[in-house]
Design an enzyme around this catalytic site. Structure first.
Site, mmCIF file in Angstrom:
data_model
loop_
_atom_site.group_PDB
_atom_site.id
_atom_site.type_symbol
_atom_site.label_atom_id
_atom_site.label_comp_id
_atom_site.label_asym_id
_atom_site.label_seq_id
_atom_site.Cartn_x
_atom_site.Cartn_y
_atom_site.Cartn_z
ATOM 1 N N ASP A 115 44.397 47.038 42.278
ATOM 2 C CA ASP A 115 44.013 46.700 40.996
ATOM 3 C C ASP A 115 43.146 45.497 41.078
ATOM 4 O OD1 ASP A 115 45.922 44.855 41.903
ATOM 5 O OD2 ASP A 115 47.287 44.822 40.050
ATOM 6 N N SER A 116 42.720 45.085 42.308
ATOM 7 C CA SER A 116 41.799 44.121 42.364
ATOM 8 C C SER A 116 40.518 44.529 42.000
ATOM 9 C CB SER A 116 41.553 43.901 44.234
ATOM 10 O OG SER A 116 41.185 45.095 44.610
ATOM 11 N N ASP A 123 47.506 51.348 43.580
ATOM 12 C CA ASP A 123 48.329 50.258 42.910
ATOM 13 C C ASP A 123 48.902 50.646 41.631
ATOM 14 O OD1 ASP A 123 48.886 47.638 44.016
ATOM 15 O OD2 ASP A 123 46.868 47.258 43.634
ATOM 16 N N LYS A 160 51.853 51.426 45.211
ATOM 17 C CA LYS A 160 52.101 50.080 45.665
ATOM 18 C C LYS A 160 52.425 49.283 44.442
ATOM 19 C CE LYS A 160 49.036 46.695 46.889
ATOM 20 N NZ LYS A 160 49.274 45.840 45.992
ATOM 21 N N GLU A 167 53.901 44.971 43.117
ATOM 22 C CA GLU A 167 54.414 43.885 43.623
ATOM 23 C C GLU A 167 55.766 43.556 43.120
ATOM 24 O OE1 GLU A 167 51.302 41.639 41.802
ATOM 25 O OE2 GLU A 167 49.603 42.464 42.633
ATOM 26 N N GLU A 171 50.787 39.098 51.348
ATOM 27 C CA GLU A 171 49.431 38.139 50.914
ATOM 28 C C GLU A 171 49.658 36.699 50.846
ATOM 29 O OE1 GLU A 171 47.528 40.140 47.565
ATOM 30 O OE2 GLU A 171 46.220 38.339 47.563
HETATM 31 O O1 KIV Z 1 44.579 45.032 44.655
HETATM 32 C C1 KIV Z 1 44.298 44.917 46.011
HETATM 33 O O2 KIV Z 1 43.242 45.165 46.382
HETATM 34 C C2 KIV Z 1 45.441 44.420 46.556
HETATM 35 C C3 KIV Z 1 45.213 43.876 48.004
HETATM 36 C C4 KIV Z 1 44.487 42.813 47.907
HETATM 37 C C5 KIV Z 1 46.068 44.093 48.875
HETATM 38 O O3 KIV Z 1 46.515 44.513 46.403
#
Ligand code: KIV
Length: 285
Positions: A53-54, A92, A122, A124, A191
């Site tokens: 989600d970056s 994510d 993934k 959080e 992180e």
């Molecule tokens: O969203 C992302 O790219 C991440 C990484 C920085 C681990 O969560």
């Protein structure tokens, strides 16, 4: 009925990640949000691709990850999956897609797998996600956890800072990691945590640690591709090592093309299409 083995030989699935940790072999993970970058990353031999989600910061310019939607991740994931042969594709779960109730969270994770083609998801959070991780794993969804700095909590945390610096916070992080492993996560992103804390978690857990700003002891290192190749704007955190300046390469190419257009050097005859002599004759008749 014959069992069709999934994809090609050498394709990275969970057993390969576990085996690498047992052998003490370091793996690498990069983000990708589209077909060409996924292809480049995969062909370069990267083991895991994170449709992170970056993308909110990196390609959408939202400024943080909060507005990223499930549809945006699914659409990116479809493209990434098409460009990937070997790497494991992890998607994510964006903010709001696993926060309301377990059933909706499972449905959203299943959408990432069924429509996006993700091979793992993934999410959080620490101990507050344990029950959800158990449920997802029970539904055959491979889960990567993510603790330390969790960018979806940016408003609660009040910024992006190193986490787990006091003994009390470090102990909580280590406990969280253990609880997430017991819940069934197969890997965990650490992180922005002190390297000593990451080293302890890596040594104590069987699941693989994926470090970003967490020192060199993690089993796997992850970076945002755009940071690694210099396609970002503004000051980078200290853990980013920029290996190329793709932004400069692109700017230079654009300047050269613009100059050629303005001077009449582009397009040349070879870069244009023409009529055949016969057609020219017919037209002038
Ligand atoms: O969203 C992302 O790219 C991440 C990484 C920085 C681990 O969560």
């Amino acid at each position: 009925m014959a069992y069709l083995q999934p994809d090609k030989e050498g394709k990275v699935y969970l057993p390969a990640i576990r085996a690498a940790k047992e052998r003490g072999e370091k793996l690498v993970c990069l983000t990708a949000y589209d077909y060409p970058t996924a292809r480049i990353v995969d062909e370069a031999g990267v083991d895991m691709i994170l449709v992170g989600d970056s993308m909110g910061n990196v390609i959408h310019g939202y400024g943080n990850t909060i507005p990223v939607s499930l549809d945006e991740i699914i659409s990116a994931c479809i493209a990434v999956k098409r460009g990937t042969e070997r790497a494991m594709v992890i998607a994510d779960m964006p903010f709001g897609t696993y926060h309301v109730n377990e059933d909706d969270s499972v449905k959203n994770a299943l959408r990432l797998m069924k429509y996006g083609g993700a091979e793992a998801v993934k999410l959080e959070g620490g101990r507050n996600r344990v029950e959800l991780v158990k449920r997802l794993v029970n539904e055959e969804i491979p889960v990567v956890a993510h603790i330390g700095l969790t960018p979806q909590s940016v408003y609660k945390m009040g910024g992006y800072r190193v986490q787990g610096r006091t003994a009390e916070q470090a102990k909580l992080l280590i406990e969280d990691a253990k609880m997430l492993e017991d819940a069934g996560a197969f890997a965990i992103v650490l992180e922005l945590v002190p390297r000593e804390v990451a080293a302890m978690i890596t040594a104590e857990l069987e699941m693989s640690t994926i470090g970003i700003g967490a020192g060199l002891d993690c089993d796997i290192q992850v970076l945002v591709l755009h940071d690694l190749v210099g396609m970002t704007f503004g000051r980078q955190p200290r853990f980013v090592r920029q290996y190329a300046s793709v932004r400069d390469v692109m700017t230079d190419a654009i300047h050269k093309w613009t100059a050629d257009v303005k001077s009449g050097a582009y397009p040349s005859d070879q870069e244009s299409y023409g009529l055949t002599d016969e057609t020219k004759k017919e037209m002038s008749a």
